[in-house]
Motif scaffolding. Structure first.
Motif, PDB file in Angstrom:
ATOM      1  N   ASN A   1      -4.537   8.434  -0.128  1.00 53.12           N
ATOM      2  CA  ASN A   1      -4.025   7.202   0.344  1.00 53.12           C
ATOM      3  C   ASN A   1      -2.637   7.272   0.993  1.00 53.12           C
ATOM      4  OD1 ASN A   1      -4.332   3.977   0.162  1.00 53.12           O
ATOM      5  ND2 ASN A   1      -2.103   4.575  -0.461  1.00 53.12           N
ATOM      6  N   ASP A   2      -1.640   8.215   0.345  1.00 50.05           N
ATOM      7  CA  ASP A   2      -0.614   8.526   0.991  1.00 50.05           C
ATOM      8  C   ASP A   2      -0.857   9.321   2.428  1.00 50.05           C
ATOM      9  OD1 ASP A   2       0.755   7.269  -0.940  1.00 50.05           O
ATOM     10  OD2 ASP A   2       1.295   9.091  -1.763  1.00 50.05           O
TER      11      ASP A   2
ATOM     12  N   ALA B   1       2.714  15.278   3.114  1.00 52.24           N
ATOM     13  CA  ALA B   1       1.527  14.898   2.639  1.00 52.24           C
ATOM     14  C   ALA B   1       0.298  15.235   3.469  1.00 52.24           C
ATOM     15  CB  ALA B   1       1.618  13.284   2.474  1.00 52.24           C
TER      16      ALA B   1
ATOM     17  N   LYS C   1      -4.413   8.983  -5.191  1.00 51.33           N
ATOM     18  CA  LYS C   1      -2.898   8.583  -4.646  1.00 51.33           C
ATOM     19  C   LYS C   1      -2.613   9.310  -3.491  1.00 51.33           C
ATOM     20  CE  LYS C   1       1.579   7.851  -6.495  1.00 51.33           C
ATOM     21  NZ  LYS C   1       2.244   8.507  -5.479  1.00 51.33           N
ATOM     22  N   HIS C   2      -2.650  10.550  -3.524  1.00 53.98           N
ATOM     23  CA  HIS C   2      -2.347  11.455  -2.367  1.00 53.98           C
ATOM     24  C   HIS C   2      -3.168  11.205  -0.959  1.00 53.98           C
ATOM     25  CE1 HIS C   2      -0.348  14.252  -5.529  1.00 53.98           C
ATOM     26  NE2 HIS C   2       0.508  13.533  -4.772  1.00 53.98           N
TER      27      HIS C   2
ATOM     28  N   ARG D   1      -1.760   4.841  11.165  1.00 54.09           N
ATOM     29  CA  ARG D   1      -2.323   6.130  10.490  1.00 54.09           C
ATOM     30  C   ARG D   1      -3.773   6.054  11.179  1.00 54.09           C
ATOM     31  NH1 ARG D   1      -2.789   5.578   4.005  1.00 54.09           N
ATOM     32  NH2 ARG D   1      -3.822   3.815   4.389  1.00 54.09           N
TER      33      ARG D   1
ATOM     34  N   ARG E   1       0.782  -1.124  -0.010  1.00 56.07           N
ATOM     35  CA  ARG E   1      -0.034   0.041   0.091  1.00 56.07           C
ATOM     36  C   ARG E   1       0.666   1.220   0.054  1.00 56.07           C
ATOM     37  NH1 ARG E   1      -3.414   0.350   4.948  1.00 56.07           N
ATOM     38  NH2 ARG E   1      -4.765  -0.946   4.115  1.00 56.07           N
ATOM     39  N   GLY E   2       0.672   2.367  -0.691  1.00 52.05           N
ATOM     40  CA  GLY E   2       1.246   3.425  -0.573  1.00 52.05           C
ATOM     41  C   GLY E   2       2.266   3.690  -1.970  1.00 52.05           C
ATOM     42  N   GLY E   3       2.017   4.716  -2.591  1.00 46.15           N
ATOM     43  CA  GLY E   3       2.947   4.896  -3.600  1.00 46.15           C
ATOM     44  C   GLY E   3       2.775   4.121  -4.840  1.00 46.15           C
TER      45      GLY E   3
END
Ligand SMILES: C[S@@+](CC[C@H](N)C(=O)[O-])C[C@H]1O[C@@H](n2cnc3c(N)ncnc32)[C@H](O)[C@@H]1O
Length: 988
Positions: A155-156, A969, A152-153, A233, A23-25
């Motif tokens: 999620n980050d 972010a 995407k952002h 998170r 996950r991520g990026g």
């Protein structure tokens, strides 16, 4: 699948033992590419798979073609919005209005049809979506590209989570409430743990800790680290990550070790002759009460053959064979049986897999129900989430080995290859309400495949369930991911009898556990170190998964953390060290000179490391400026200096961390005093210093330590590769924290602040929920292998040339928890200033800005000053009386109200007491008996500290600037939310 078929975002993480979940990026995309690039549509068939599932009759005959066709198509991108409340609603509305509304209708881009985004109708609050755009479309359409970037952002930044649609289902059926003790038996990589934590925190006000907790367990140590990272998170102090084979998760803890009171004074007795055991001494530890570990909610999302993830992991087409599911069945049953044992009467357990295979699904559930003899019931949840299409569980299925199908155990008993009786249907199983199990088929909702059964424990398990000897800790267990040679060997010594029917059945389970606990207790009492569990897996990584010896990690460790938070801290150093904007340039000028290490009296290693790190930053900045100006010679010189300074910071920090209390440098005899090293020699000098003699400070002593063994634990601990958990008991630090932030004494920093390294100056301080702490305290023999726990609330932060009263700054992650209790060092800022802060991250104070001569250039030709300046008078006057160092910037209550954010709370002493009391109420034993799952229409099942946090940021006041200490972010997300609400308000 051809290349052209790939989705824009690839798939999510894998399932099952070995497959990780990225996950991520862009890592998803890369994972996906490597899995799919070499798999063509022709590869997407497997005769054995088709034969097996056609025979099972779990797919209606007229849907078979659709089923297969869907399995051969890539999976849409699915995500859910994390948390609930204002931010989550904002995100949902933004997605809907700004993006998805533009994609309605029959949209085509260059002849290619665009499938409109689809909201998952059964997911609470409309927070989950499915998107289906090809990579090709993404390239062609700006709006799709913008959606891609946004998701995407988000999620980050942690405001959404990418997760397969049907994988979101099991936690919803678990109906977790804030007081529940929850166990996620096979938790990594943690997408469901995330949901469980959100449900636990649901309804919690800022500053309030729910009384329950979640233990997220996985047998694979490395995946435990991944899980820790993924669940950060949620910002929960109620999570403990553990590392056990789920079928052997400790069911009994030794209880709190009690020391008997000393005997009344009596005349001294003559010493016992050698070889004669003395009578039980009064000072010997008394055997504590055994403590039975019970959970109100258990998720058994077991490892499985994973054919429900074929769309995400098309390589399974090639690998699938009948043996996969058959060999996993015994382990799945063992885990489910052990879950039943750990479940509180009245509690709920969800058993789930991502396979269609009835041997791993209905067969396990049916055997579990029979073994538990009525103590477990299968709940009818058909009325819950009615829009979620599902198939009823089967009463009949077929079992196959590598040769043929068998209709019954009788048929297979003699000739069946590696088959067990428990895999087979039987009349007794057919009589169970197995139709209450749910199977989710891919072509019904354009998803993956999943199986879910919801169970409730209605009474204690019959004794005979666990009476037989534990014969079946078989090779399946020994081969479990993460099992070590030690566990495998231990498992084998338990042995597998000829008629075991393969189940880890048992036993002697009680005895084995009891022995284990007793042995561990005895060992502890003798102050010995017992490796009662799995032994050393040979991993040397800290809770964050970093290598202990990694130089960068250590560079920040003792060196004032200067290099640690690149986004947040580098800015602070730049502007707080000395004189602000003007200073930047003057430092840049001197940074081209080799740095002197022997300047100033009484330079401690910490100061030296800090100075070196700052010099490294200054030199790097100078190098950058020189590169930009085209002055390559200066750039090269400055780069070398930056390199040397950074190495020195690492070396000195290493020494500090190792506990050396080095003498001040100028104490050395004159002849040996530090000479200014020539460029390039600093690293060597630093190395020599790092190994110089020094006074060993020794590890810090604490009243208790749980788990771990790494990071300075004096007795070595049981698990040398895991960081221990120990309380922060340094009263000088605690007093500063209470005083500097004005935290009321009732707030339990003194009892619930822990560190993960037995350092004199721990780098991070974590707050652990009372419930988690209680569990740890019951585990006096340290049977639970804790990989991580606690919410990071403070981070060590020292800045050179600044009177920094408090060595710890707040962490943005832990802010929602402690903010209501903070009465000092917080200021209200208007939304416009917060926007400026979030955008520029560092604002120069007017005095420093005035000192910069506009238009003047530095010796290397760069313009001086020219930094954004803080000009708001109200903020400047609020800031003036505050101490240099960490503070909180927040919206005023009226601004927050107007913009629709949660208002920041500043609890009065009475309110603080009430909040704290409500955080530690004892969990009610009664569990709702209604056979319903949460998640019905409009019902809110998610929440979380982070999700409901007021709009506030951790900041740093330096002599010349105000900087915020929030990752980039997250800043971007906060800025987006704030600006969008401000825009709405202004157009109203
Ligand atoms: C299906 S995945 C779990 C997915 C996870 N629940 C989620 O939602 O992210 C199965 C996990 O079980 C773990 N596992 C395998 N054997 C195990 C065992 N005997 N005990 C506990 N965990 C095990 C694997 O390491 C893997 O992470």
């Amino acid at each position: 699948m051809g290349r052209g078929q790939k989705r824009g975002w690839g798939g999510g993480g894998g399932r099952g033992g070995g497959r990780g979940g990225g996950r991520g990026g862009d890592s998803w995309r890369q994972d996906k590419r490597s899995k799919t690039d070499f798999i063509t549509r022709d590869d997407m068939r497997n005769a054995a798979f088709e034969e097996y599932y056609r025979a099972q009759d779990i797919i209606p005959a007229d849907e078979w073609g659709d089923f297969l066709a869907t399995l051969r198509r890539p999976l849409p991108v699915t995500f859910r919005i994390n948390g609930s409340g204002k931010f989550a609603d904002h995100l949902r509305d933004k997605l809907q209005q700004d993006f998805f509304a533009k994609l309605c209708g029959n949209l085509t881009i260059e002849g290619e049809a665009v499938t409109p985004p689809r909201q998952l109708p059964w997911y609470p609050n409309g927070y989950a979506w499915q998107l289906e755009f090809s990579r090709n479309l993404l390239r062609k359409s700006p709006i799709l590209a913008a959606i891609h970037d946004f998701v995407k952002h988000a999620n980050d930044a942690g405001s959404i989570s990418r997760q397969e649609a049907v994988s979101m289902v099991p936690p919803l059926f678990l109906d977790v409430q804030p007081h529940h003790r929850v166990l996620d038996m096979c938790a990594a990589p943690g997408s469901k743990t995330f949901q469980l934590l959100e449900a636990l925190h649901s309804g919690s006000r800022p500053g309030q800790t729910p009384p329950g907790f979640v233990v997220a367990n996985d047998a694979d140590f490395m995946r435990c680290n991944l899980l820790t990272h993924q669940t950060k998170r949620v910002c929960s102090p109620c999570l403990m990550v553990s590392n056990h084979d789920a079928s052997r998760f400790p069911a009994y803890l030794a209880g709190a070790l009690q020391i008997s009171p000393p005997p009344p004074a009596e005349p001294a007795e003559p010493a016992a002759p050698k070889g004669v055991a003395s009578a039980p001494g009064a000072s010997e530890p008394r055997r504590p009460h055994r403590y039975q570990v019970r959970f109100d909610r258990i998720l058994a999302d077991v490892p499985c053959s994973g054919d429900g993830t074929l769309r995400k992991s098309p390589d399974i087409w090639r690998k699938w064979n009948i043996n996969g599911g058959n060999s996993l069945h015994p382990m799945q049953l063992r885990i489910a049986l052990h879950g039943a044992k750990l479940l509180e009467v009245g509690g709920r357990m969800v058993y789930s897999t991502c396979t269609f295979n009835p041997v791993e699904d209905e067969a396990v559930v049916a055997e579990l129900l029979l073994r538990c003899g009525g103590a477990l019931e299968l709940l009818d949840v058909s009325e819950c989430m009615p829009q979620l299409r599902r198939m009823a569980g089967k009463h009949q299925w077929k079992v196959k080995d590598k040769h043929r199908f068998y209709g019954s155990w009788e048929e297979a008993r003699v000739i069946g290859y590696k088959l067990e009786e428990s895999m087979f249907p039987s009349p007794a199983k057919a009589a169970l309400p197995l139709e209450r199990c749910m199977r989710f088929l891919p072509h019904h909702g354009d998803t993956g495949g999943f199986f879910v059964a919801v169970l409730r424990k209605v009474s204690e398990l019959p004794v005979e369930v666990f009476k037989h000897a534990r014969r079946g800790v078989t090779e399946a267990s020994a081969a479990a991911p993460g099992s070590t040679p030690a566990t495998a060997a231990a498992s084998r010594t338990i042995g597998t009898g000829p008629d075991t029917n393969g189940l880890a059945e048992p036993i002697a389970e009680e005895d084995a556990e009891e022995d284990e606990a007793a042995a561990a207790m005895a060992a502890c009492a003798a102050a010995g170190v017992a490796d009662a569990e799995d032994g050393d897996q040979g991993e040397v990584s800290d809770a964050d998964g970093k290598d202990e010896a990694e130089p960068e990690a250590n560079a920040a460790d003792g060196g004032g953390e200067v290099g640690e938070d690149v986004d947040g801290m580098a800015g602070v150093v730049e502007r707080t060290a000395a004189t602000g904007a003007a200073d930047h340039d003057s430092r840049a000028a001197v940074a081209e000179e080799p740095v002197s290490w022997d300047s100033g009296p009484n330079l401690t290693p910490l100061e030296a490391a800090r100075a070196a790190a700052e010099a490294a930053i200054a030199a790097a900045e100078s190098a950058l400026a020189a590169y930009e100006a085209g002055d390559l010679d200066s750039a090269l010189r400055a780069s070398k200096n930056a390199d040397a300074s950074a190495r020195r910071a690492v070396a000195v920090a290493h020494r500090e961390k190792a506990g050396f209390r080095a003498r001040p440098f100028q104490d050395k005899p004159r002849g040996q005093q530090q000479q200014r090293p020539r460029v390039g020699e600093e690293a060597q000098v630093a190395e020599e210093e790092a190994t110089a003699d020094g006074e060993q400070a020794g590890p810090v002593q604490t009243s208790w330590i749980r788990g771990g063994g790494g990071r300075g634990r004096p007795d070595g601990g049981k698990y040398s590769y895991i960081d221990p958990v120990a309380p922060l008991e340094d009263d000088s630090v605690l007093s500063i924290l209470y005083d500097y932030y004005g935290i009321p004494p009732d707030f339990p920093l003194r009892s619930q602040l822990v560190m993960r390294a037995l350092d004199r100056h721990p780098k991070r301080l974590y707050f652990v929920a009372r419930s988690v702490l209680d569990l740890m305290m019951q585990d006096s023999t340290e049977v639970i292998k804790i990989v991580s726990t606690g919410l990071k609330v403070f981070e060590r932060q020292l800045v050179r040339d600044q009177v920094n009263e408090c060595p710890y700054r707040l962490s943005q992650e832990g802010l929602p928890l402690v903010l209501p209790y903070i009465t000092r060092q917080r200021i209200e800022v208007p939304p416009q200033v917060l926007v400026q802060l979030l955008r520029d991250r560092n604002l120069i104070l007017p005095a420093a800005a005035a000192a910069a001569v506009v238009g003047e250039t530095t010796p290397s030709g760069n313009p001086r000053g020219n930094k954004p300046t803080l000009t708001d008078e109200s903020v400047l006057s609020a800031l003036a009386p505050l101490k240099l160092g960490c503070l909180v910037c927040e919206l005023s209550a009226s601004d927050a109200h107007q913009l629709g954010f949660a208002a920041s709370v500043r609890a009065s002493p009475e309110e603080a007491k009430a909040l704290l009391a409500s955080s530690s109420v004892t969990a009610p034993q009664a569990v709702p008996t209604k056979a319903t799952a949460n998640g019905g229409d409009g019902e809110e099942v998610t929440g979380g500290l982070a999700a409901n946090a007021p709009f506030a940021v951790v900041a740093w006041k330096g002599p010349a600037s105000l900087a915020i200490m929030v990752e980039k972010a997250e800043c971007a997300q906060m800025l987006d939310k704030l600006e969008s609400e401000m825009k709405k308000l202004s157009t109203c």
